[in-house]
Design a protein around this motif. Structure first.
Motif, mmCIF file in Angstrom:
data_model
loop_
_atom_site.group_PDB
_atom_site.id
_atom_site.type_symbol
_atom_site.label_atom_id
_atom_site.label_comp_id
_atom_site.label_asym_id
_atom_site.label_seq_id
_atom_site.Cartn_x
_atom_site.Cartn_y
_atom_site.Cartn_z
ATOM 1 N N ILE A 74 -9.701 5.475 -1.972
ATOM 2 C CA ILE A 74 -9.938 5.982 -0.627
ATOM 3 C C ILE A 74 -11.446 6.133 -0.474
ATOM 4 O O ILE A 74 -12.084 6.909 -1.186
ATOM 5 C CB ILE A 74 -9.236 7.326 -0.405
ATOM 6 C CG1 ILE A 74 -7.728 7.168 -0.622
ATOM 7 C CG2 ILE A 74 -9.522 7.860 0.992
ATOM 8 C CD1 ILE A 74 -7.008 8.463 -0.797
ATOM 9 N N LEU A 75 -12.029 5.354 0.423
ATOM 10 C CA LEU A 75 -13.474 5.292 0.544
ATOM 11 C C LEU A 75 -13.965 6.309 1.567
ATOM 12 O O LEU A 75 -13.477 6.351 2.697
ATOM 13 C CB LEU A 75 -13.897 3.882 0.952
ATOM 14 C CG LEU A 75 -13.566 2.794 -0.064
ATOM 15 C CD1 LEU A 75 -13.949 1.434 0.479
ATOM 16 C CD2 LEU A 75 -14.253 3.058 -1.400
ATOM 17 N N PRO A 121 -8.637 6.828 11.075
ATOM 18 C CA PRO A 121 -8.619 5.650 10.198
ATOM 19 C C PRO A 121 -8.925 6.024 8.751
ATOM 20 O O PRO A 121 -9.730 6.916 8.485
ATOM 21 C CB PRO A 121 -9.728 4.755 10.782
ATOM 22 C CG PRO A 121 -9.945 5.251 12.171
ATOM 23 C CD PRO A 121 -9.650 6.719 12.140
ATOM 24 N N ILE A 122 -8.262 5.350 7.819
ATOM 25 C CA ILE A 122 -8.503 5.527 6.388
ATOM 26 C C ILE A 122 -8.819 4.150 5.809
ATOM 27 O O ILE A 122 -8.073 3.195 6.030
ATOM 28 C CB ILE A 122 -7.288 6.124 5.670
ATOM 29 C CG1 ILE A 122 -6.914 7.483 6.260
ATOM 30 C CG2 ILE A 122 -7.567 6.267 4.171
ATOM 31 C CD1 ILE A 122 -5.645 8.069 5.672
ATOM 32 N N SER A 123 -9.920 4.079 5.065
ATOM 33 C CA SER A 123 -10.321 2.808 4.448
ATOM 34 C C SER A 123 -10.020 2.843 2.957
ATOM 35 O O SER A 123 -10.384 3.799 2.261
ATOM 36 C CB SER A 123 -11.812 2.552 4.686
ATOM 37 O OG SER A 123 -12.067 2.355 6.066
ATOM 38 N N TYR A 124 -9.360 1.800 2.482
ATOM 39 C CA TYR A 124 -8.943 1.687 1.085
ATOM 40 C C TYR A 124 -9.680 0.542 0.400
ATOM 41 O O TYR A 124 -9.892 -0.522 1.002
ATOM 42 C CB TYR A 124 -7.437 1.412 0.990
ATOM 43 C CG TYR A 124 -6.571 2.519 1.525
ATOM 44 C CD1 TYR A 124 -6.226 3.619 0.732
ATOM 45 C CD2 TYR A 124 -6.088 2.485 2.827
ATOM 46 C CE1 TYR A 124 -5.431 4.636 1.226
ATOM 47 C CE2 TYR A 124 -5.290 3.501 3.327
ATOM 48 C CZ TYR A 124 -4.966 4.576 2.526
ATOM 49 O OH TYR A 124 -4.176 5.589 3.006
ATOM 50 N N LEU A 139 0.794 -1.228 0.000
ATOM 51 C CA LEU A 139 0.000 0.000 0.000
ATOM 52 C C LEU A 139 0.829 1.283 0.000
ATOM 53 O O LEU A 139 0.520 2.221 -0.748
ATOM 54 C CB LEU A 139 -0.956 0.005 1.190
ATOM 55 C CG LEU A 139 -2.322 -0.646 1.011
ATOM 56 C CD1 LEU A 139 -3.117 -0.554 2.304
ATOM 57 C CD2 LEU A 139 -3.097 0.000 -0.121
ATOM 58 N N PRO A 140 1.892 1.399 0.819
ATOM 59 C CA PRO A 140 2.658 2.654 0.822
ATOM 60 C C PRO A 140 3.341 2.979 -0.504
ATOM 61 O O PRO A 140 3.810 4.108 -0.687
ATOM 62 C CB PRO A 140 3.686 2.436 1.938
ATOM 63 C CG PRO A 140 3.045 1.436 2.853
ATOM 64 C CD PRO A 140 2.310 0.514 1.924
ATOM 65 N N TYR A 184 -2.096 6.301 -1.702
ATOM 66 C CA TYR A 184 -1.971 6.006 -0.278
ATOM 67 C C TYR A 184 -1.825 7.304 0.496
ATOM 68 O O TYR A 184 -0.930 8.099 0.233
ATOM 69 C CB TYR A 184 -0.766 5.093 -0.039
ATOM 70 C CG TYR A 184 -0.494 4.797 1.429
ATOM 71 C CD1 TYR A 184 -1.358 4.019 2.169
ATOM 72 C CD2 TYR A 184 0.632 5.321 2.062
ATOM 73 C CE1 TYR A 184 -1.119 3.756 3.510
ATOM 74 C CE2 TYR A 184 0.886 5.059 3.402
ATOM 75 C CZ TYR A 184 0.006 4.278 4.116
ATOM 76 O OH TYR A 184 0.242 4.008 5.439
ATOM 77 N N GLU A 185 -2.699 7.528 1.470
ATOM 78 C CA GLU A 185 -2.704 8.785 2.229
ATOM 79 C C GLU A 185 -2.108 8.637 3.620
ATOM 80 O O GLU A 185 -1.980 9.623 4.336
ATOM 81 C CB GLU A 185 -4.131 9.324 2.358
ATOM 82 C CG GLU A 185 -4.677 9.940 1.095
ATOM 83 C CD GLU A 185 -5.957 10.711 1.335
ATOM 84 O OE1 GLU A 185 -6.538 10.591 2.440
ATOM 85 O OE2 GLU A 185 -6.383 11.430 0.417
ATOM 86 N N GLY A 186 -1.779 7.427 4.022
ATOM 87 C CA GLY A 186 -1.251 7.238 5.364
ATOM 88 C C GLY A 186 0.112 7.882 5.528
ATOM 89 O O GLY A 186 0.936 7.892 4.615
ATOM 90 N N GLY A 187 0.357 8.422 6.688
ATOM 91 C CA GLY A 187 1.649 9.051 6.939
ATOM 92 C C GLY A 187 2.727 8.061 7.306
ATOM 93 O O GLY A 187 3.922 8.370 7.223
#
Length: 219
Positions: A177-178, A66-69, A21-22, A27-30
């Motif tokens: 990104i949902l 939380p981020i849902s993919y 994912l990264p 991908y928006e996660g830090g």
């Protein structure tokens, strides 16, 4: 009909996605290592019974919120020719042996079945139960029919999601990104869509549009 095997996977799907994912532009996660849980999704059947097709919703809890993919995946018993760039990883299945997991947007079998779902020719199946329709998945389609899926899908990833270019100027955009929406309906100008549901960390069920179909550059 896909037969769901409740068995071991080494590494697990989430372990593969933690590394993969990264590397994606959407991908928006830090964090370079997301903290993933499987939050929902559905399956589609391969008419030939050879390819596993899953639309997984994976939620990353590594950031402030939380981020849902949406992660469409295909599982194959041998490598898919010309799709090395789309390989998520390999794993050992307790029943089926070695499996190659691919970003399903690059797999013509998934693309064909997704278009069939949009048109209403096939039904979404429960993610973890054999021969059980997923009633939370909705779809729509207007017009006289969609083009056939190409043998090699033309796929573009950007910061917002993934776009598949189909014959006749038709595009199919997957929302990676949902973002929950009530009701989960297609945007203006869309000629088709698929929406689904997943569970939040708080235990509620939410819905969103997963994919949007547009016809022609001006639609």
């Amino acid at each position: 009909m896909a037969l769901i095997h409740h068995t071991t996977l080494k590494p697990t799907k989430l372990e593969l996605l933690t590394a993969w994912l990264p590397t994606r532009p959407w991908y928006e996660g830090g964090a370079s290592r997301p903290e993933l849980t499987k939050a929902g999704g559905f399956r589609l059947d391969d008419p030939e019974g050879e390819v596993g097709i899953e639309f997984m919703v994976a939620t990353d809890a590594s950031g402030p919120a939380p981020i849902s993919y949406l992660v469409p995946l295909t599982y194959r018993g041998a490598p898919l020719d010309g799709a090395e760039h789309a390989l998520v990883g390999t794993m050992e299945h307790g029943v089926l042996g070695k499996r190659w997991a691919y970003d399903g947007c690059h797999d013509p079998v998934l693309v064909a079945q997704l278009l069939a779902l949009v048109e209403g020719r096939v039904q979404a199946q429960a993610q973890s139960v054999t021969d059980t329709p997923d009633r939370e998945v909705t779809r729509s389609c207007t017009g006289d029919g969609l083009p056939s899926a190409p043998d090699v899908p033309a796929v573009t990833d950007d910061q917002d999601g993934t776009e598949l270019s189909l014959p006749g100027g038709v595009t199919l955009r997957l929302h990676r990104i949902l973002r929950p929406a009530t009701p989960a309906v297609p945007p203006q100008g869309a000629v088709g869509h698929v929406a689904g549901a997943w569970g939040t960390p708080e235990g509620s069920r939410v819905h969103a549009v997963f994919a949007v179909l547009r016809a022609g550059s001006g639609a």
